[in-house]
Design a protein around this motif. Structure first.
Motif: not given
Ligand code: AMP
Length: 466
Positions: A170, A240-242, A261-262, A264-266, A285, A344, A359, A450
């Motif tokens: 990941h 990666s999650a809240p 806290e930061r 991001g996404m894939t 964030v 998001d 989301r 998540k």
């Molecule tokens: P992924 O592509 O698996 O990394 O998932 C990305 C998604 O994870 C984002 O679009 C958000 O919905 C969620 N996410 C990542 N970091 C956070 C965070 N610090 N707080 C809340 N949601 C997050």
């Protein structure tokens, strides 16, 4: 270099995909680095994927080479053959297997295949909770810019020692953790998996921990977590999650450190981060990374919204991926005027901090009103005896969707449905009140921590008989 040589000897050419479904090992990291040095495209696959799912990924990405665990090779050989994969190799959790053997026998120097910043370095499939999982095409420019930006703002130096306990299929464990460490010339303690007791003993010789929020909630349960145990640590990062504001506060109280806290996404790598210096605001964030722009737009018409208004988070910058693999239409539909639409929902407050409210697909629409699950979850989580909660919308004949709360409560809390709804009355508008409250022992979570609301929606979909 040995891995790059071995791949080239097997016929891997620039632009070819190299797929791996293997347990975490340093050799798997070498395979990643060897792949990009050879100009090829690295494709890591979640170890939880079934042979049928692997069949889809191999068929879609058409890698030249696929490496899997030796124990799976018998099952996956026909799957790989069916997908037209030329070479099936093996690599186990100890870093042994035919791929490692090929590398061991190869020369120790390799001249990097030159690549431009727009050339592909990796293909990462999204977790795909709606429809088929899509391959996000990430370029050398995406990875390099993100690694450099994060190493700078998080003040990484060669003296840093990162505790690496994340999976490496990941973006978080593979790119954020590994690329930042490499670009800074820092070190890692590379662990096969998350083990809270082991991590507590490692804090004395490490400086940084990167984790998903569950790392922090689980570490908080240990009596060994004290300011003294963290004395050598410089930085705790979550994403990666809240991260619950509550976890942030408890961590500060127990260790003296404010978790950074930061978000991001894939598809984008990292987008925002709380500041290294300055207030790390719980429940937010933080700010866009250098050279990254973030805006909040009206989901319907894409008009930028003012500070404080909730809308769609959109992003632009060198971190944003090149598109979905072989899905030009899907790619086009996720961009608006050059901005990538993250999916998001969130807001930017008057101080510039970005807040995520959930989301877009988790938004509940009941009787024509929008309900943001996070608002209800925060109220429920604040109740005495509640551990955590997830608010979902379920098909409802009258309302379209019925607001439903799934709650984890402490066994001694004596909470029931009436008590929860009663406590929320007067605090929330009537239409936001859960129609039903379901108690469970645990919320379903994926490996990145998540909460899987799609599973909850499926499980309880008949609740209102719609
Ligand atoms: P992924 O592509 O698996 O990394 O998932 C990305 C998604 O994870 C984002 O679009 C958000 O919905 C969620 N996410 C990542 N970091 C956070 C965070 N610090 N707080 C809340 N949601 C997050």
């Amino acid at each position: 270099a040995q891995y790059a040589n071995a791949l080239v000897a097997l016929g891997v050419k620039p632009g070819d995909r190299v797929a791996l479904q293997v347990e975490k090992s340093l050799e798997a990291v070498f395979a990643y680095l060897g792949t990009v040095r050879a100009g090829a495209v690295f494709l890591p696959l979640n170890t939880a994927y079934t042979p049928a799912e692997i069949g889809y990924f191999l068929g879609d990405a058409e890698p030249v080479l696929f490496a899997c665990d030796p124990a799976q090779a018998g099952t996956l050989a026909p799957v790989a053959r069916e997908a037209g994969v030329r070479h099936l190799l093996t690599l186990d959790g100890e870093g042994r297997g035919s791929l490692a053997k090929a590398a061991d026998a190869a020369a120790e120097t390799f001249a990097d295949v030159p690549r431009g910043s727009d050339d592909l370095a990796a293909l990462l499939y999204t977790s795909g909770t709606t429809g088929r999982s899509k391959g996000a095409m990430l370029t050398h420019g995406n990875l390099a810019s993100n690694a450099q930006a994060l190493a700078d703002i998080w003040r990484f130096s060669p003296d840093d020692v990162l505790i690496h306990a994340l999976p490496i299929f990941h973006t978080h464990g593979l790119f954020v953790a590994i690329n930042v460490t490499l670009v800074a010339g820092a070190s890692m303690v590379f662990l096969p998996k998350f083990d809270p007791e082991l991590i507590l003993t490692l804090l004395a010789r490490a400086t940084v921990l990167m984790g998903v929020p569950t790392f922090y909630t689980r570490l908080l349960k240990s009596p060994g977590l004290t300011p003294e145990a963290c004395a050598h640590m410089r930085l705790f990062i979550a994403g990666s999650a809240p991260l619950l504001a509550e976890t942030h506060r408890e961590w500060k109280a127990k260790t003296g450190h404010a978790i950074l806290e930061r978000y991001g996404m894939t598809e984008t790598g990292m987008i925002t981060s709380n500041p290294y210096e300055g207030e790390r605001r719980a429940g937010t964030v933080g700010f866009p990374l250098p050279e990254v722009s973030v805006r909040v737009a009206d989901p319907e018409n894409g008009r930028e919204l003012i500070a404080g208004a909730i809308g769609m988070i959109e992003v632009k910058g060198p971190n944003v991926f090149k598109g979905y693999w072989r899905m030009p239409e899907k790619t086009a539909s996720e961009f608006r005027d050059g901005w990538f639409v993250t999916g998001d929902l969130g807001l930017i407050d008057e101080r510039g901090y970005v807040h995520i409210v959930g989301r877009g697909k988790d938004l509940v629409i009941t009787g024509g009103y929008n309900v943001y699950p996070k608002e209800i979850e925060s109220e429920i989580d604040a109740l005495d005896g509640v551990v955590e909660s997830a608010v979902i919308g379920l098909p409802h004949a009258d309302f379209g969707e019925g607001v439903t709360a799934v709650v984890v409560a402490r066994s001694d809390a004596g909470l029931d449905e009436k008590a929860v709804i009663g406590a929320l009355e007067g605090r929330l508008a009537r239409y936001k009140l859960p129609k039903r409250v379901i108690f469970v022992d645990d919320l379903p979570r994926n490996t990145m921590g998540k909460v899987q609301k799609n599973i909850l929606r499926e499980q309880y979909k008949g609740m209102y008989g719609a």
